[in-house]
Motif scaffolding. Structure first.
Motif, PDB file in Angstrom:
ATOM      1  N   UNK A   1      34.131 -36.205 -47.148  1.00  0.00           N
ATOM      2  CA  UNK A   1      35.317 -35.780 -48.417  1.00  0.00           C
ATOM      3  C   UNK A   1      35.724 -34.400 -48.207  1.00  0.00           C
ATOM      4  N   UNK A   2      34.925 -33.386 -47.984  1.00  0.00           N
ATOM      5  CA  UNK A   2      35.461 -31.974 -47.803  1.00  0.00           C
ATOM      6  C   UNK A   2      36.030 -31.470 -46.441  1.00  0.00           C
ATOM      7  N   UNK A   3      35.611 -32.221 -45.126  1.00  0.00           N
ATOM      8  CA  UNK A   3      35.961 -31.893 -43.957  1.00  0.00           C
ATOM      9  C   UNK A   3      36.563 -32.819 -43.173  1.00  0.00           C
ATOM     10  N   UNK A   4      36.408 -34.226 -43.684  1.00  0.00           N
ATOM     11  CA  UNK A   4      36.888 -35.574 -42.666  1.00  0.00           C
ATOM     12  C   UNK A   4      36.080 -35.667 -41.670  1.00  0.00           C
TER      13      UNK A   4
ATOM     14  N   UNK B   1      22.995 -22.639 -50.018  1.00  0.00           N
ATOM     15  CA  UNK B   1      22.853 -23.025 -48.645  1.00  0.00           C
ATOM     16  C   UNK B   1      24.174 -23.720 -48.251  1.00  0.00           C
ATOM     17  N   UNK B   2      24.955 -23.255 -47.354  1.00  0.00           N
ATOM     18  CA  UNK B   2      26.087 -23.658 -46.708  1.00  0.00           C
ATOM     19  C   UNK B   2      25.656 -24.584 -45.762  1.00  0.00           C
ATOM     20  N   UNK B   3      25.974 -25.775 -45.712  1.00  0.00           N
ATOM     21  CA  UNK B   3      25.343 -26.796 -44.670  1.00  0.00           C
ATOM     22  C   UNK B   3      26.669 -27.296 -43.813  1.00  0.00           C
ATOM     23  N   UNK B   4      26.132 -27.415 -42.415  1.00  0.00           N
ATOM     24  CA  UNK B   4      27.046 -27.564 -41.564  1.00  0.00           C
ATOM     25  C   UNK B   4      28.539 -26.911 -41.598  1.00  0.00           C
ATOM     26  N   UNK B   5      28.324 -25.545 -41.552  1.00  0.00           N
ATOM     27  CA  UNK B   5      29.290 -24.507 -41.669  1.00  0.00           C
ATOM     28  C   UNK B   5      30.051 -24.579 -40.444  1.00  0.00           C
ATOM     29  N   UNK B   6      31.507 -24.640 -40.349  1.00  0.00           N
ATOM     30  CA  UNK B   6      32.181 -24.775 -39.169  1.00  0.00           C
ATOM     31  C   UNK B   6      32.669 -23.286 -38.980  1.00  0.00           C
ATOM     32  N   UNK B   7      32.437 -22.842 -37.822  1.00  0.00           N
ATOM     33  CA  UNK B   7      32.797 -21.520 -37.421  1.00  0.00           C
ATOM     34  C   UNK B   7      34.433 -21.395 -37.234  1.00  0.00           C
ATOM     35  N   UNK B   8      34.957 -20.496 -37.830  1.00  0.00           N
ATOM     36  CA  UNK B   8      36.228 -20.278 -37.837  1.00  0.00           C
ATOM     37  C   UNK B   8      37.022 -20.406 -36.382  1.00  0.00           C
ATOM     38  N   UNK B   9      38.138 -21.258 -36.175  1.00  0.00           N
ATOM     39  CA  UNK B   9      38.809 -21.435 -35.085  1.00  0.00           C
ATOM     40  C   UNK B   9      38.008 -22.235 -34.104  1.00  0.00           C
TER      41      UNK B   9
ATOM     42  N   UNK C   1      28.398 -38.148 -46.817  1.00  0.00           N
ATOM     43  CA  UNK C   1      29.462 -38.555 -47.669  1.00  0.00           C
ATOM     44  C   UNK C   1      30.528 -37.050 -48.327  1.00  0.00           C
ATOM     45  N   UNK C   2      29.547 -36.178 -48.384  1.00  0.00           N
ATOM     46  CA  UNK C   2      30.322 -34.894 -48.907  1.00  0.00           C
ATOM     47  C   UNK C   2      31.115 -34.256 -47.813  1.00  0.00           C
TER      48      UNK C   2
ATOM     49  N   UNK D   1      20.564 -37.490 -46.483  1.00  0.00           N
ATOM     50  CA  UNK D   1      21.394 -37.502 -45.186  1.00  0.00           C
ATOM     51  C   UNK D   1      22.654 -38.298 -45.699  1.00  0.00           C
ATOM     52  N   UNK D   2      22.420 -39.398 -46.364  1.00  0.00           N
ATOM     53  CA  UNK D   2      23.654 -40.000 -47.110  1.00  0.00           C
ATOM     54  C   UNK D   2      24.510 -39.399 -48.023  1.00  0.00           C
TER      55      UNK D   2
END
Length: 622
Positions: free
Chosen positions: A32-35, A67-75, A28-29, A23-24
């Motif tokens: 870095x990638x999505x704030x 595996x795409x983790x915590x993928x933010x749905x567009x818009x 952190x990722x 989880x840590x």
């Protein structure tokens, strides 16, 4: 699109490293990638759920599936737990499976409603059935991701309750209707592994993931462009999570009220762009299809008239479904099954005005009229959008009135963000800037889903927005109500908004176009609207791709903070002696909250006050 991604095999190896929790590493990722700074409960779920899913993939011989983790749905600000990307076992094309991971060990249907569930240990409020939740994610991806256009079959969904045994969730399986969306438990792990083998070939999924992440995001289904289909042809918006939960709770309340001849109140709260009006129109369409008497009502002339024009175009009967809050002064109690009060923050103390006949001036509150009119009155509101004196639509007022009448209340709080590029960070930044959440302003640190910039002059602001318009985006400029608003000079609008040598007219006041300028209610949606500056009463309730906001002299930076200057406002509503300075302060701040949250892709700001402009420059890049 920035996202945390690992192959199943790689994630399993990462989870086996004892020095640091999985989880840590993921947290952190994400930062870095999505704030994104995930909460404690999310981190705990990753430690327990992700290794289970990764192990299932490896056991299926699919260690190369991405595996795409915590993928933010567009818009939106909504996130799917995991999207699996790989190669279709049969066609060789890209294939995707959305996985919603639930740690529930027990769940049951809510009052025998197949769309809602209760989870022991998580309170008495119903939750959306996980199959419906993941089904909504699949539909949303197919609607918005260009790579999936005409390929809806390429994305499937799974709700995986890996801590539950079949006897503890047995009635949840009744909601599984097709192969596209499935439900698996711990008892059915073997079937889940077989299911994964049937979807994916034992090949790396990195390229399929690359194509999904690099895909063009098609423009949002904007409310007014599809509203006609929403009501007349049932081409519905996709409702996600709390949106769908609110929708199902209302429908459940309606069926219960009809069967028991009872009454219940539903409150739906959410910030700008959280989907309140999408829920409202989805409900109106569904209720109409079921033949249940229902109306949509608002306190906004612009919004109601636009609904009538776009939703009910050519249908007098459909136009009659769109009302104003003050249309229910003489309504018979429970004459409707549902009254959908959209933008309920605009409910006023009374429906009476200067045109109301003396016999009709009963002193009855507008809230009581609305609550009486239907078996299930639904109030959709954002308390930070109260911008006029006398607006009393708050959760506390609605609850207190319902309690006084002995009525049950259900409340759903929408936590998603569909405007402002789905950026919750921007919404929080605006609240801090305006002092609406008790926290200090802070510099805008950026969000890959939304752009915020500072213009050096009104010329630059207009030029930036016009460039976006020329590129095919929608764009509008708005301003605080700090300039007089003249009547037209014949067939020409007066350029009242003057800043140094730059000037533009306000939008049209009335219901008739003036030259190329559209009527007030259509300023936000018709092409000619770009050539006028919109005020809060016209912009509220609407959205456009690019948003320009001029801070007037009614909100300035002095002595280390933003203060309001009531005397600099030209809003006639603030000249009334009945409005206190404290109320005026709140109304001015709420006005800028509304103006700053109209954009879908980006917002540019400019202040006419030099010291305020300097302050904004410390928070924003030029």
């Amino acid at each position: 699109m920035a996202v945390v991604r690992h192959s199943a095999e790689g994630l399993l190896q990462l989870a086996s490293v004892p020095e640091r929790k999985l989880s840590e590493v993921i947290a952190e990722q994400l930062r870095i990638t999505q704030g994104v700074n995930p909460g404690t409960s999310e981190r705990r779920s990753w430690d327990r759920s992700l290794p289970v899913l990764a192990r299932d993939l490896v056991d299926a011989g699919l260690g190369g599936v991405e595996m795409l983790l915590e993928y933010q749905l567009p818009l939106t600000s909504k996130r799917a737990d995991v999207i699996l990307a790989g190669v279709d076992r049969h066609s060789g094309d890209d294939a995707y499976v959305v996985v919603e991971l639930k740690q529930w060990s027990h769940a049951e249907l809510y009052e025998e409603d197949a769309d809602l569930v209760l989870v022991p240990g998580m309170g008495n409020d119903p939750r959306l059935h996980p199959v419906l939740q993941v089904h909504g994610y699949c539909d949303y991806l197919a609607d918005f991701v260009g790579a999936l256009e005409h390929r809806r079959h390429a994305v499937r969904g799974v709700a995986y309750l890996h801590n539950a045994n079949d006897p503890d969730i047995h009635d949840l399986y009744d909601r599984v209707e097709d192969e596209r969306t499935r439900l698996f438990s711990q008892s059915r792990r073997g079937r889940f592994v077989d299911y994964l083998r049937a979807q994916f070939a034992p090949e790396p999924g990195a390229r399929a993931a690359d194509r999904l992440l690099a895909s063009a995001i098609r423009p949002s289904k904007q409310l007014l462009k599809v509203a006609a289909a929403e009501i007349k042809h049932r081409d519905r918006f996709v409702l996600l999570d709390q949106q769908r939960l609110a929708y199902e709770i209302v429908l459940h309340a309606v069926e219960k009220a009809r069967a028991a001849d009872s009454k219940e109140v539903v409150i739906v709260t959410g910030g700008p762009g959280s989907g309140k009006s999408v829920i409202a129109l989805s409900l109106l369409g569904e209720l109409a299809e079921r033949g249940y008497p229902a109306h949509h009502a608002t306190g906004s002339r612009s919004f109601t008239e636009t609904m009538r024009r776009h939703v009910a175009r050519g249908s007098t009967r459909t136009k009659a479904m769109f009302k104003y809050f003050n249309n229910f002064m003489t309504a018979k109690p429970n004459d409707l099954d549902v009254l959908i009060c959209d933008e309920a923050h605009r409910i006023r103390e009374t429906s009476a005005n200067r045109f109301t006949k003396a016999a009709a001036r009963t002193g009855r509150s507008q809230l009581d009229e609305l609550m009486s009119a239907a078996r299930v009155p639904v109030f959709l509101l954002d308390e930070h959008q109260v911008v006029r004196p006398g607006e009393t639509g708050t959760v506390a007022d609605i609850r207190a009135h319902a309690q006084a009448r002995g009525l049950a209340v259900q409340q759903v709080d929408l936590d998603a963000q569909f405007r402002c590029g789905g950026s919750r960070a921007y919404e929080e930044w605006v609240l801090r800037l305006l002092g609406l959440n008790g926290e200090e302003p802070e510099p805008w640190t950026g969000d890959p889903h939304f752009e915020v910039t500072l213009a050096d002059s009104p010329y630059e602001l207009e030029g930036l927005l016009r460039g976006k318009l020329d590129d095919g985006y929608s764009a509008r400029m708005t301003a605080g109500f700090c300039w007089r608003w003249s009547d037209p000079d014949g067939d020409r609008l007066v350029s009242d908004v003057r800043i140094d040598g730059w000037s533009k007219p306000w939008n049209v006041k009335g219901d008739r176009a003036v030259g190329d300028a559209p009527p007030s209610a259509l300023w936000a949606t018709m092409p000619g609207g770009f050539e006028q500056v919109g005020c809060v009463y016209t912009a509220q309730g609407f959205e456009y791709d690019w948003n320009g906001v001029v801070f007037g002299p009614d909100l300035v930076h002095r002595d280390g903070r933003l203060i309001t200057v009531r005397g600099a406002s030209a809003d006639p509503a603030l000249t009334k002696k009945s409005v206190t300075d404290e109320q005026a302060d709140r109304l001015i701040r709420n006005t800028y909250k509304v103006l700053l949250t109209r954009g879908m892709i980006g917002t540019a700001v400019y202040s006419v006050d030099a010291r305020t402009q300097d302050f904004l420059a410390t928070l924003l890049d030029r």
